[in-house]
Design a protein around this motif. Structure first.
Motif, short mmCIF file in Angstrom:
data_model
loop_
_atom_site.label_atom_id
_atom_site.label_comp_id
_atom_site.label_asym_id
_atom_site.label_seq_id
_atom_site.Cartn_x
_atom_site.Cartn_y
_atom_site.Cartn_z
N ILE A 44 0.82 -1.16 -0.02
CA ILE A 44 0.16 0.01 -0.03
C ILE A 44 0.84 1.37 -0.08
CG2 ILE A 44 -1.59 1.51 1.49
CD1 ILE A 44 -2.91 -1.06 2.18
N GLY A 45 0.70 1.98 -0.93
CA GLY A 45 1.45 3.25 -1.11
C GLY A 45 0.90 4.31 -1.20
N THR A 46 1.40 5.42 -1.61
CA THR A 46 0.28 6.86 -1.69
C THR A 46 -1.00 6.79 -2.34
OG1 THR A 46 2.61 8.06 -1.43
CG2 THR A 46 0.74 9.39 -2.13
N ASP A 47 -0.85 6.15 -3.68
CA ASP A 47 -2.27 5.92 -4.36
C ASP A 47 -2.80 4.46 -3.98
OD1 ASP A 47 -2.02 8.18 -6.01
OD2 ASP A 47 -0.05 7.56 -6.64
N GLY A 48 -2.48 4.12 -3.01
CA GLY A 48 -3.25 2.71 -2.65
C GLY A 48 -2.45 1.52 -3.15
N PRO B 160 -9.70 -1.62 -2.86
CA PRO B 160 -9.56 -2.84 -1.89
C PRO B 160 -8.30 -2.44 -0.99
CG PRO B 160 -8.95 -3.36 -4.02
CD PRO B 160 -9.56 -2.06 -4.10
N ARG B 161 -8.09 -3.15 0.05
CA ARG B 161 -6.97 -3.01 0.88
C ARG B 161 -6.00 -4.33 0.85
NH1 ARG B 161 -5.55 1.72 2.74
NH2 ARG B 161 -4.72 0.93 4.59
N SER B 162 -6.41 -5.28 0.18
CA SER B 162 -5.66 -6.29 -0.22
C SER B 162 -6.32 -7.09 -1.44
CB SER B 162 -5.91 -7.42 0.88
OG SER B 162 -7.11 -7.84 1.18
N PHE B 163 -5.33 -8.01 -2.18
CA PHE B 163 -5.75 -8.60 -3.31
C PHE B 163 -6.36 -9.80 -3.01
CE2 PHE B 163 -2.09 -5.82 -4.95
CZ PHE B 163 -2.79 -5.37 -6.01
N THR B 164 -7.36 -10.05 -3.83
CA THR B 164 -7.91 -11.64 -3.62
C THR B 164 -6.80 -12.70 -3.85
OG1 THR B 164 -10.10 -10.67 -4.43
CG2 THR B 164 -9.68 -13.12 -4.44
N PHE C 69 -0.95 -1.66 -4.59
CA PHE C 69 -0.18 -2.20 -5.92
C PHE C 69 0.63 -3.23 -5.56
CE2 PHE C 69 2.90 0.76 -4.41
CZ PHE C 69 4.14 0.04 -4.82
N ARG C 70 1.00 -4.20 -6.74
CA ARG C 70 1.99 -5.20 -6.68
C ARG C 70 2.47 -5.25 -8.13
NH1 ARG C 70 -2.11 -10.53 -6.28
NH2 ARG C 70 -3.28 -10.10 -8.13
N PHE C 71 3.73 -6.10 -8.23
CA PHE C 71 4.11 -6.33 -9.59
C PHE C 71 4.05 -7.55 -9.76
CE2 PHE C 71 7.29 -2.82 -7.84
CZ PHE C 71 6.93 -2.03 -8.56
N ARG C 72 3.80 -7.93 -11.16
CA ARG C 72 3.71 -9.32 -11.66
C ARG C 72 4.92 -9.72 -12.24
NH1 ARG C 72 -1.21 -8.37 -15.68
NH2 ARG C 72 0.53 -8.46 -17.03
N GLN C 73 5.40 -10.90 -12.35
CA GLN C 73 6.50 -11.53 -12.77
C GLN C 73 7.08 -10.88 -14.15
OE1 GLN C 73 6.59 -15.59 -12.22
NE2 GLN C 73 7.38 -15.35 -10.26
N ASP C 74 6.07 -10.58 -14.97
CA ASP C 74 6.18 -10.01 -16.19
C ASP C 74 6.42 -8.40 -16.02
OD1 ASP C 74 3.83 -8.76 -15.84
OD2 ASP C 74 2.75 -9.63 -17.50
N GLY C 75 6.77 -7.79 -14.77
CA GLY C 75 7.15 -6.55 -14.82
C GLY C 75 5.84 -5.40 -14.59
N VAL C 76 4.72 -5.88 -15.05
CA VAL C 76 3.44 -5.08 -15.39
C VAL C 76 2.82 -4.81 -13.93
CG1 VAL C 76 1.32 -4.63 -15.98
CG2 VAL C 76 3.00 -5.46 -17.59
N SER C 77 2.57 -3.54 -13.17
CA SER C 77 1.87 -3.52 -12.00
C SER C 77 0.48 -3.87 -12.06
CB SER C 77 2.33 -2.20 -11.55
OG SER C 77 1.64 -1.01 -12.21
N GLN C 78 -0.16 -4.18 -11.14
CA GLN C 78 -1.58 -4.02 -10.97
C GLN C 78 -1.98 -3.16 -9.65
OE1 GLN C 78 -1.59 -8.46 -10.35
NE2 GLN C 78 -3.34 -8.35 -11.91
#
Length: 404
Positions: free
Chosen positions: A362-366, A397-401, A368-377
C-alpha cells in the motif's frame, strides 16, 4: 503533519507500506511515447530552460545507491514532470525514518541513448537498483543495461510493452482501470457492454484490455466503435451506439477532458442517457471537465482514491512551494519502497521473489503489486460522476484476492 516515524512494513507474506494515501485527477496523456494515461502533466505549459546540473555531493559510505533516471532536459513538458518526480524522490528520502538511500540522479534527455548512458553511469557508481526512466523507449534501453548487470528497474512508463522480468512499471496502467470498471459493472448485473473508444494510442491499449476483461467475465460486447477526436466522427459514432437499442445495458467510453465533453453531448443528443445505458470510463474521467460535461452524470469510472495524493500534495507544497505533477507520487513510492525493503531485507531486498510478492504494497495511491512480467496491478476505487465532482461508490481494496 508528518506521518512517517518508522518504515511501516509488515513481514513478507503480508508486505505493506502504510501512507495516508491516494490520488487526484487522471487527465490527458503526456505523450504517445508513454502509450497510456500520463495524468496531470500535459497542461503544465512549456518546460523551463534547463539549469546546469549541480555537482553531485559526496556519498556517505554504507549508503544504498539508487540510480534515478529522468528526462531532466527533455523536450516539452518532460522536464517539468522530471523535476517534480525528482523532488518527490528527494522527499521520500527525507521522510523515511533513518533513510539509508543515496540518490544518483541522471539525465536521460528524454531519449533511449541518454537512458542507456545514464544507466551505465549509475551502475558504474554502484547503483543497486534503478528508479525511472519515464518514457517507454528509455525504459527499454535502461532495462537492457540493468538486466546485464543483474539489477532491477522500477520505471514509470504506462506502456506494458516496456515491462519485462526485472523491469517493473510502477505506473497508472490503463489495463488495471479497465479491469476494475468492467468487473464492477458485471457485479452490478451489466452483462452486455458496448464500447465507444477513441482512435488514439491509449484507445488501442484500452480496446485490448476491454475485450479481455469482458471475455474473462462472460460479458457480451454488442458493438465496439472507434472514433476520431473530432465532432463529426464522435457524432457519427454516437448515432451508431444509439441504434443498438436495448442490445446494450452499459457503454464503455475511455476518453477524457474535452473529448468526453463532445462525447457526452453527442450521446445525449441521440437519447443515450444513464437511464438507458450505464456509462463507464477509466481514470481519464477524473477531470473537472468531465464532471461538468453534459450527459455524463451518474457515470462510473475506476481510479485511485483521492485522499493519499491530496495529503502528499500538501506536504510537497510545504517543502517545495509549488504543486506536484500528478505522477510525482510514483517516484515517491518507488524510493520509499526501495528504502523500506532495504531496511528490512538487506541483500534480498531486490530479488524477484521480494519485488513480486503477490500480497502487494500500500503506497500513496493505494494498493499495488508487481507481476513477474513487470506490469503492475493496482487496487482502485470506483467513482460516480456527480454535478461538478465525483464520489466513491466502491472503495479501493486493501488487499488482493488470493490467487487472483
Amino acid at each position: 503533519m508528518s506521518w512517517i516515524a518508522t518504515p511501516a512494513i509488515r513481514p513478507f507474506g503480508s508486505v505493506r507500506i502504510f501512507a495516508r494515501l491516494a490520488a487526484v485527477s487522471l487527465a490527458a496523456a503526456l505523450t504517445s511515447a508513454c502509450v497510456g494515461s500520463m495524468p496531470g502533466v500535459g497542461s503544465l505549459g512549456a518546460a523551463p530552460t534547463p539549469a546546469p546540473a549541480p555537482e553531485a555531493p559526496a556519498i556517505e559510505a554504507g549508503k544504498l545507491r539508487v540510480g534515478l533516471i529522468l528526462p531532466l532536459t527533455g523536450g516539452g513538458n518532460a522536464a517539468v514532470a522530471a523535476n517534480s518526480l525528482k523532488n518527490a524522490a528527494d522527499m521520500a528520502v527525507a521522510e523515511f525514518s533513518n533513510s539509508n538511500v543515496a540518490l544518483l540522479v541522471k539525465d536521460d534527455r528524454g531519449a533511449p541513448d541518454g537512458a542507456r548512458d545514464a544507466a551505465q553511469q549509475a551502475l558504474a557508481e554502484g547503483a543497486e537498483v534503478i528508479v525511472g526512466p519515464l518514457f517507454a523507449p528509455s525504459v527499454q534501453a535502461a532495462g537492457q543495461v540493468a538486466r546485464q548487470a543483474g539489477k532491477p528497474v522500477i520505471a514509470f512508463s504506462t506502456d506494458a510493452g516496456a515491462a519485462s522480468r526485472g523491469v517493473y512499471l510502477l505506473s497508472f496502467m490503463p489495463e488495471s482501470e479497465v479491469d476494475r470498471i468492467i468487473e464492477f459493472a458485471a457485479s452490478k448485473g451489466k452483462r452486455s457492454i458496448a464500447a465507444m473508444i477513441p482512435n488514439t494510442a491509449y484507445g488501442t491499449v484500452v480496446t485490448a484490455a476491454f475485450q479481455e476483461a469482458a471475455a474473462r467475465r462472460g460479458v457480451r460486447v454488442p458493438a465496439l466503435d472507434r472514433y476520431n477526436p473530432d465532432r463529426a466522427s464522435i457524432e457519427a459514432a454516437a448515432k451508431r451506439i444509439a441504434a443498438l437499442g436495448d442490445q446494450a445495458d452499459a457503454l464503455f467510453v475511455p476518453d477524457g477532458g474535452d473529448g468526453m465533453g463532445l462525447v457526452g453531448a453527442a450521446l445525449a443528443a441521440n437519447g443515450v442517457t444513464g437511464a438507458r445505458m450505464q456509462l463507464l470510463g477509466t481514470g481519464l474521467w477524473d477531470d473537472p471537465r468531465v464532471f461538468a460535461a453534459k450527459g455524463l452524470q451518474g457515470g462510473w469510472f475506476a481510479a485511485p482514491d483521492k485522499a493519499g495524493f491530496n495529503n502528499f500534495a500538501a506536504r510537497y507544497r510545504a517543502r517545495f512551494g509549488s504543486d506536484p505533477t500528478r505522477i510525482a507520487t510514483l517516484a515517491y513510492d518507488a524510493v520509499f519502497l526501495v528504502n523500506a525493503l532495504n531496511a528490512k531485507y538487506g541483500a534480498q531486498a531486490f530479488s524477484e521473489a521480494t519485488l513480486t510478492n503477490p500480497d502487494g504494497i500500500i503506497g500513496t495511491d493505494g494498493l499495488f503489486r508487481f507481476r513477474q512480467d513487470g506490469v503492475s496491478q493496482r487496487g482502485l476505487a470506483v467513482l460516480q460522476v456527480g454535478a461538478g465532482s465525483a464520489s466513491v461508490i466502491s472503495p479501493a481494496p486493501r488487499s488482493f484476492t488470493p490467487g487472483a
